[in-house]
Design a protein around this motif. Structure first.
Motif, PDB file in Angstrom:
ATOM      1  N   ASP A  86      33.341  46.189  42.955  1.00  0.00           N
ATOM      2  CA  ASP A  86      33.999  44.965  42.504  1.00  0.00           C
ATOM      3  C   ASP A  86      35.513  45.169  42.428  1.00  0.00           C
ATOM      4  OD1 ASP A  86      33.610  42.191  41.294  1.00  0.00           O
ATOM      5  OD2 ASP A  86      34.801  43.174  39.745  1.00  0.00           O
ATOM      6  N   SER A  87      35.934  46.318  41.918  1.00  0.00           N
ATOM      7  CA  SER A  87      37.362  46.626  41.832  1.00  0.00           C
ATOM      8  C   SER A  87      37.980  46.740  43.220  1.00  0.00           C
ATOM      9  CB  SER A  87      37.575  47.926  41.061  1.00  0.00           C
ATOM     10  OG  SER A  87      37.006  47.862  39.774  1.00  0.00           O
ATOM     11  N   PHE A  88      37.253  47.391  44.145  1.00  0.00           N
ATOM     12  CA  PHE A  88      37.716  47.573  45.518  1.00  0.00           C
ATOM     13  C   PHE A  88      37.929  46.222  46.197  1.00  0.00           C
ATOM     14  CE2 PHE A  88      36.813  48.056  50.057  1.00  0.00           C
ATOM     15  CZ  PHE A  88      37.639  49.116  50.416  1.00  0.00           C
ATOM     16  N   VAL A  89      36.951  45.327  46.048  1.00  0.00           N
ATOM     17  CA  VAL A  89      37.040  43.992  46.658  1.00  0.00           C
ATOM     18  C   VAL A  89      38.180  43.197  46.023  1.00  0.00           C
ATOM     19  CG1 VAL A  89      35.843  41.774  46.896  1.00  0.00           C
ATOM     20  CG2 VAL A  89      34.612  43.907  47.361  1.00  0.00           C
ATOM     21  N   ALA A  90      38.278  43.239  44.700  1.00  0.00           N
ATOM     22  CA  ALA A  90      39.301  42.459  44.005  1.00  0.00           C
ATOM     23  C   ALA A  90      40.709  42.857  44.443  1.00  0.00           C
ATOM     24  CB  ALA A  90      39.148  42.638  42.493  1.00  0.00           C
ATOM     25  N   ARG A  91      40.922  44.161  44.636  1.00  0.00           N
ATOM     26  CA  ARG A  91      42.260  44.621  45.034  1.00  0.00           C
ATOM     27  C   ARG A  91      42.663  44.089  46.401  1.00  0.00           C
ATOM     28  NH1 ARG A  91      40.929  49.373  42.038  1.00  0.00           N
ATOM     29  NH2 ARG A  91      39.864  50.315  43.828  1.00  0.00           N
ATOM     30  N   ARG A  92      41.697  43.744  47.218  1.00  0.00           N
ATOM     31  CA  ARG A  92      41.990  43.291  48.582  1.00  0.00           C
ATOM     32  C   ARG A  92      42.014  41.772  48.729  1.00  0.00           C
ATOM     33  NH1 ARG A  92      40.780  48.086  48.081  1.00  0.00           N
ATOM     34  NH2 ARG A  92      41.377  49.716  49.579  1.00  0.00           N
ATOM     35  N   CYS A  93      41.702  41.043  47.653  1.00  0.00           N
ATOM     36  CA  CYS A  93      41.896  39.591  47.674  1.00  0.00           C
ATOM     37  C   CYS A  93      43.393  39.286  47.561  1.00  0.00           C
ATOM     38  CB  CYS A  93      41.148  38.942  46.504  1.00  0.00           C
ATOM     39  SG  CYS A  93      39.339  39.012  46.646  1.00  0.00           S
ATOM     40  N   ASP A  94      43.805  38.191  48.150  1.00  0.00           N
ATOM     41  CA  ASP A  94      45.220  37.830  48.085  1.00  0.00           C
ATOM     42  C   ASP A  94      45.599  37.275  46.719  1.00  0.00           C
ATOM     43  OD1 ASP A  94      46.195  38.204  50.983  1.00  0.00           O
ATOM     44  OD2 ASP A  94      44.305  37.109  51.197  1.00  0.00           O
ATOM     45  N   GLN A  95      44.704  36.505  46.136  1.00  0.00           N
ATOM     46  CA  GLN A  95      44.913  35.988  44.778  1.00  0.00           C
ATOM     47  C   GLN A  95      43.542  35.869  44.108  1.00  0.00           C
ATOM     48  OE1 GLN A  95      47.687  34.844  42.749  1.00  0.00           O
ATOM     49  NE2 GLN A  95      48.786  36.160  44.192  1.00  0.00           N
ATOM     50  N   ILE A  96      43.533  36.018  42.782  1.00  0.00           N
ATOM     51  CA  ILE A  96      42.296  35.889  42.016  1.00  0.00           C
ATOM     52  C   ILE A  96      42.537  34.891  40.885  1.00  0.00           C
ATOM     53  CG2 ILE A  96      40.614  37.070  40.542  1.00  0.00           C
ATOM     54  CD1 ILE A  96      41.316  39.657  42.043  1.00  0.00           C
ATOM     55  N   ILE A  97      41.635  33.924  40.790  1.00  0.00           N
ATOM     56  CA  ILE A  97      41.668  32.955  39.696  1.00  0.00           C
ATOM     57  C   ILE A  97      40.588  33.357  38.699  1.00  0.00           C
ATOM     58  CG2 ILE A  97      41.229  30.552  39.050  1.00  0.00           C
ATOM     59  CD1 ILE A  97      42.279  29.762  41.839  1.00  0.00           C
ATOM     60  N   VAL A  98      40.961  33.526  37.430  1.00  0.00           N
ATOM     61  CA  VAL A  98      39.990  33.841  36.385  1.00  0.00           C
ATOM     62  C   VAL A  98      39.990  32.710  35.363  1.00  0.00           C
ATOM     63  CG1 VAL A  98      40.146  36.341  36.677  1.00  0.00           C
ATOM     64  CG2 VAL A  98      41.714  35.192  35.109  1.00  0.00           C
ATOM     65  N   ILE A  99      38.873  32.588  34.637  1.00  0.00           N
ATOM     66  CA  ILE A  99      38.711  31.416  33.774  1.00  0.00           C
ATOM     67  C   ILE A  99      39.092  31.674  32.319  1.00  0.00           C
ATOM     68  CG2 ILE A  99      36.961  30.394  35.256  1.00  0.00           C
ATOM     69  CD1 ILE A  99      34.831  31.424  33.305  1.00  0.00           C
ATOM     70  N   SER A 100      39.554  32.887  32.009  1.00  0.00           N
ATOM     71  CA  SER A 100      39.943  33.156  30.627  1.00  0.00           C
ATOM     72  C   SER A 100      40.925  34.313  30.570  1.00  0.00           C
ATOM     73  CB  SER A 100      38.714  33.481  29.775  1.00  0.00           C
ATOM     74  OG  SER A 100      38.239  34.787  30.048  1.00  0.00           O
ATOM     75  N   ASP A 101      41.615  34.416  29.438  1.00  0.00           N
ATOM     76  CA  ASP A 101      42.550  35.519  29.234  1.00  0.00           C
ATOM     77  C   ASP A 101      41.810  36.855  29.165  1.00  0.00           C
ATOM     78  OD1 ASP A 101      44.827  33.843  29.095  1.00  0.00           O
ATOM     79  OD2 ASP A 101      44.398  33.378  27.002  1.00  0.00           O
ATOM     80  N   GLY A 102      40.603  36.832  28.596  1.00  0.00           N
ATOM     81  CA  GLY A 102      39.807  38.058  28.530  1.00  0.00           C
ATOM     82  C   GLY A 102      39.454  38.584  29.903  1.00  0.00           C
ATOM     83  N   PHE A 103      39.137  37.675  30.822  1.00  0.00           N
ATOM     84  CA  PHE A 103      38.853  38.085  32.205  1.00  0.00           C
ATOM     85  C   PHE A 103      40.092  38.701  32.841  1.00  0.00           C
ATOM     86  CE2 PHE A 103      34.941  35.530  33.734  1.00  0.00           C
ATOM     87  CZ  PHE A 103      34.284  35.751  32.534  1.00  0.00           C
TER      88      PHE A 103
END
Length: 410
Positions: A160-177
């Motif tokens: 999950d960390s590997f994939v996230a680092r390679r996304c251009d932008q990430i939208i999360v639904i909370s400050d905790g996320f």
């Protein structure tokens, strides 16, 4: 721009995440962009016959491609894994065949679906904006499907960390996320934008209680008396909901209280058995599946809306149904940790109360206290909740932020 909306859920599925994907698609179409939605055949809270009929009747100004996916018939790890991977492969090959795509908005299942989608986009040189609805594998650990010290958990966290680092932008639904992605996964803070889920207020009509109960009786076999105190749960009845735990504590609850459980999910068979074994058929009603057109009616029939969250799950996800509950203008009862974001939001809204202790006594005491509230006190809570949702969960603001992200990337 040419925009692909890849979404693992999409209307006629009534879940909030499906509706937000629809809103994103409509918004960018109205902005003059070419929009294609890539989603599986509906399977969440909608029967096969109804799904086919509703899909056929949908008239949309943009193209919707229904991709192959092996629908998960139950909430098991293997079943969900197969669904995740099968849809991911379909999206992978679909994207490889597309020409001149500028950006993909990915509201898809984490790790495997998102990883396969990302691989196709890297091959094609397409920008990816990923929308994160749940933390994985933390959510699996919270549901006790995985041990957070086990090898599988560590592998999934790495992926999950590997994939996230390679996304251009990430939208999360909370400050905790956001904290989880920046501090625990090491994602650059500049890649993360907090955009809370939204529900357009027009999608939830505030109904008179007597009228809602009359319409519910006319359209279903569920009859609720005018003087019944009705607690409604509306949404997915899966492991993360904690609904099974909540219902196990209702033995001491005032006999005047009736429960209406609307939705579908893996817990339904077990809940039906529990109700039958305890002789509670007269006090617990099921609306399964729950057609989207009955949303306002089911909520309107309620005196109180129930939102239990499975123990530990409250820090791995933020139930989007809270927004719909707030818009329904009814008091809300949460069963969760008071430090969770859901509990904090409910407190800020003034729309209800949170029960932390997971026991017969605590739940019974809370419901007894609610029964003693005057109609005016209940109405004040409900109105406060709707006003809060309209002010802080604005679809216009959220969609404008997504548009800004796209323009910055392309």
């Amino acid at each position: 721009m040419k925009v692909i909306i890849a979404s693992c859920v999409f209307p006629p599925e009534p879940v909030v995440s499906a509706k937000t994907s629809m809103d994103v698609a409509q918004y960018f179409h109205e902005q003059g962009h070419e929009v294609i939605v890539a989603c599986p055949t509906p399977s969440r809270n909608v029967s096969k016959a109804d799904a086919d009929e509703k899909v056929a009747s949908m008239s949309l100004p943009f193209l919707v491609k229904r991709l192959f996916a092996i629908s998960s018939g139950k909430s098991g790890f293997l079943s969900r894994f197969v669904e995740n991977v099968s849809y991911g492969l379909s999206v992978f090959f679909f994207l490889l065949k597309q020409r001149k795509v500028d950006v993909v908005y990915a509201n898809v299942w984490p790790v495997f679906s998102l990883g396969l989608l990302l691989l196709a986009c890297k091959i094609k040189g397409i920008k990816v904006v990923a929308s994160v609805q749940d933390l994985y594998p933390e959510s699996l650990a919270a549901q006790r499907r995985l041990s957070n010290t086990g090898v599988i958990y560590k592998v999934l966290f790495f992926l999950d960390s590997f994939v996230a680092r390679r996304c251009d932008q990430i939208i999360v639904i909370s400050d905790g996320f956001k904290t989880s992605y920046t501090q625990e996964r090491g994602i650059n803070e500049g890649k993360i934008t907090v955009i809370r889920n939204w529900v357009k207020s027009a999608q939830v009509t505030v109904m008179d209680k007597a009228l809602a109960r009359a319409q519910l009786a006319a359209q279903t076999s569920i009859i609720l008396a005018d003087d019944d105190v009705v607690c409604v749960y509306g949404g997915n009845m899966g492991v993360a909901s904690g609904l099974d735990e909540f219902m196990s504590h209702i033995g001491m609850v005032d006999n005047r209280i009736i429960f209406l459980l609307a939705g579908d999910g893996s817990l339904v068979p077990g809940l039906r058995r529990m109700v039958q074994q305890r002789g509670l058929e007269s006090r617990v009603k099921f609306l399964v599946p729950w057609p989207a057109e009955l949303t306002s009616i089911a909520f309107g029939a309620a005196d109180l809306l129930l939102l239990p969250i499975a123990a530990g799950q409250e820090f791995a996800s933020v139930p989007s149904k809270l927004i719909t509950y707030l818009l329904a203008a009814r008091p809300i009862m949460l069963l969760t940790n008071s430090r969770s974001e859901s509990a904090i939001e409910l407190k800020n809204s003034g729309a209800g109360f949170c029960v932390e202790e997971r026991s017969d006594g605590a739940i019974s005491s809370c419901l007894d206290g609610f029964v003693r509230l005057s109609p005016e006190e209940r109405m004040t809570m409900g109105r406060s909740g709707r006003a809060y949702a309209e002010n802080f969960y604005s679809s216009d603001l959220a969609l404008a932020k997504i548009n800004t992200i796209f323009e910055r990337l392309v």
